[in-house]
Design an enzyme around this catalytic site. Sequence first.
Site, mmCIF file in Angstrom:
data_model
loop_
_atom_site.group_PDB
_atom_site.id
_atom_site.type_symbol
_atom_site.label_atom_id
_atom_site.label_comp_id
_atom_site.label_asym_id
_atom_site.label_seq_id
_atom_site.Cartn_x
_atom_site.Cartn_y
_atom_site.Cartn_z
ATOM 1 N N HIS A 102 0.885 -1.380 -0.279
ATOM 2 C CA HIS A 102 0.118 -0.369 -0.149
ATOM 3 C C HIS A 102 0.642 0.528 0.118
ATOM 4 O O HIS A 102 2.388 1.426 0.223
ATOM 5 C CB HIS A 102 -1.192 0.334 1.442
ATOM 6 C CG HIS A 102 -0.250 -0.413 2.727
ATOM 7 N ND1 HIS A 102 -0.328 -1.614 2.979
ATOM 8 C CD2 HIS A 102 0.580 0.503 2.953
ATOM 9 C CE1 HIS A 102 0.207 -1.408 4.520
ATOM 10 N NE2 HIS A 102 0.799 -0.521 4.308
ATOM 11 N N HIS A 171 2.303 11.532 -9.086
ATOM 12 C CA HIS A 171 1.381 11.224 -9.047
ATOM 13 C C HIS A 171 0.687 9.364 -8.785
ATOM 14 O O HIS A 171 1.742 9.229 -8.290
ATOM 15 C CB HIS A 171 0.691 11.568 -10.345
ATOM 16 C CG HIS A 171 0.831 11.081 -11.368
ATOM 17 N ND1 HIS A 171 2.150 11.183 -12.175
ATOM 18 C CD2 HIS A 171 0.924 9.330 -11.686
ATOM 19 C CE1 HIS A 171 2.655 10.618 -13.159
ATOM 20 N NE2 HIS A 171 2.120 8.620 -12.880
#
Length: 361
Positions: A102, A171
Site C-alpha cells: 500500500h 502522482h
Amino acid sequence: MARIVPMASSIKPSFTSLKFSAPSRFALPRSAPNLCCRVPSLHLSSAILQLQSFGLRTSKLFKEDIRSRSVTVAGNATQASTATTHENVLEWVKQDKRRMLHVVYRVGDMDRTIKFYTECLGMKLLRKRDIPEERYTNAFLGYGPEDSHFVIELTYNYGVDKYDIGSGFGHFGIAVEDVSKTVDLIKVKGGKVSREPGPVKGGNTVIAFIEDPDGYKFELLERGPTPEPLCQVMLRVGDLDRAIEFYEKAYGMELLRKKDNPEHKYTIAMLGYGPEVKNAVMELTYNYGVTEYEKGDAYAQIAIGTDDVYKTAEAVKLCGGKITREPGPLPGINTKITACLDPDGWKTVFVDNIDFVKELE
C-alpha cells in the site's frame, strides 16, 4: 627443539672452520656450511656466541614473518567472508517474495476523501480504524482485497485539515477502460481535471490528469481489464541512475523500462515486481538539472512485503540506504517491520509477509 630456518639472504657465521659439538638446544640448518673443521680453541666461545646470535635473529625473523602472514591470511579470509555474506544477502533479495502492499499519505478530511475515491474513482472502502489515544484515523481503499492488491492507506490526524504536498511527489496512476467517461463522471461529481483526455506526448496511450480534494494528482491511463487498476506511484529523484541501482539491489525491483524525453527535458524509469499491465510499479522521474525537491508533509511512504525484515534491513544498509526504524515487531500488534530512506530521502516500510496476513485476519 626449535628448527632454525635459513633466510633468503644466506646469513652465515663469520668463521670458516670450526670443530665442536653444538649445544643440544640448537638445531643447525641443513643448508649451513660444513662446520667439521679445526679452529683455534681461543675462538670457540666467540664462534658459539655468533652462532647463537644467528639462530636467535633468524628465529625472531621467522616468527615475525609467520605472524605477519597469519594476520594477512586472516584479514583476507575475513574480507572474503564479508564479501560472500554481502553477495549472499543481495542474492537473497532477488529471491525474496516481495510485493507492493500500500501507499500511505495524509488527508485533511477523511469522509470527503473516501466519498471522492468511492464515487469518482470506483474504489472500495476495505477497512477503517480509529486510534483515539494517538489522535488519528486510517482508511484503506482499493480495487480488491489487501492480501492480493496494491491499495491506498489514508491517514487523518485529528485537527489537521491541510498538508503541503511539496514538489517531489508526482502522482498516482489508475488504469481505466475509458478515460473520457471517467473524466466526465469526475466533472459531474465536482472533481478537478487538470489535463483533458488525449494521447500522451510522444505516444498513443490516452491519459488524463485529475486532482482529489487535497490536491493529490491522479493519472488516468486507458487500458483493457487489469488485475491491478491502482498501478503507479510517481516520485521525482535527483539522480536516476543512482535511484535505479538502489531500487534494483536493495528493494529487489526490476527495471521494466526507461525512457528519455529530451524535448521536454526529463527521463522516466518504471520499476516493480512484475509487468506493468499486471502489477503496481514505481515511476521515478528525473528532470534535467534538478537534484533536490521539497517533499512537504503530505505524502508518507510505500509499504512492501518481505519474508525477512532483518535481511531486508541488512541489504538496505549495504546499498547505502538509511534505516530509520530497526527491524523488529511493532508494539501491540507484533507485526515485524523495518523502515528506510532511499538516496533521495523517500521512505519505504517493509512488512513481514506472514505477520501482514495475520494482521488482516
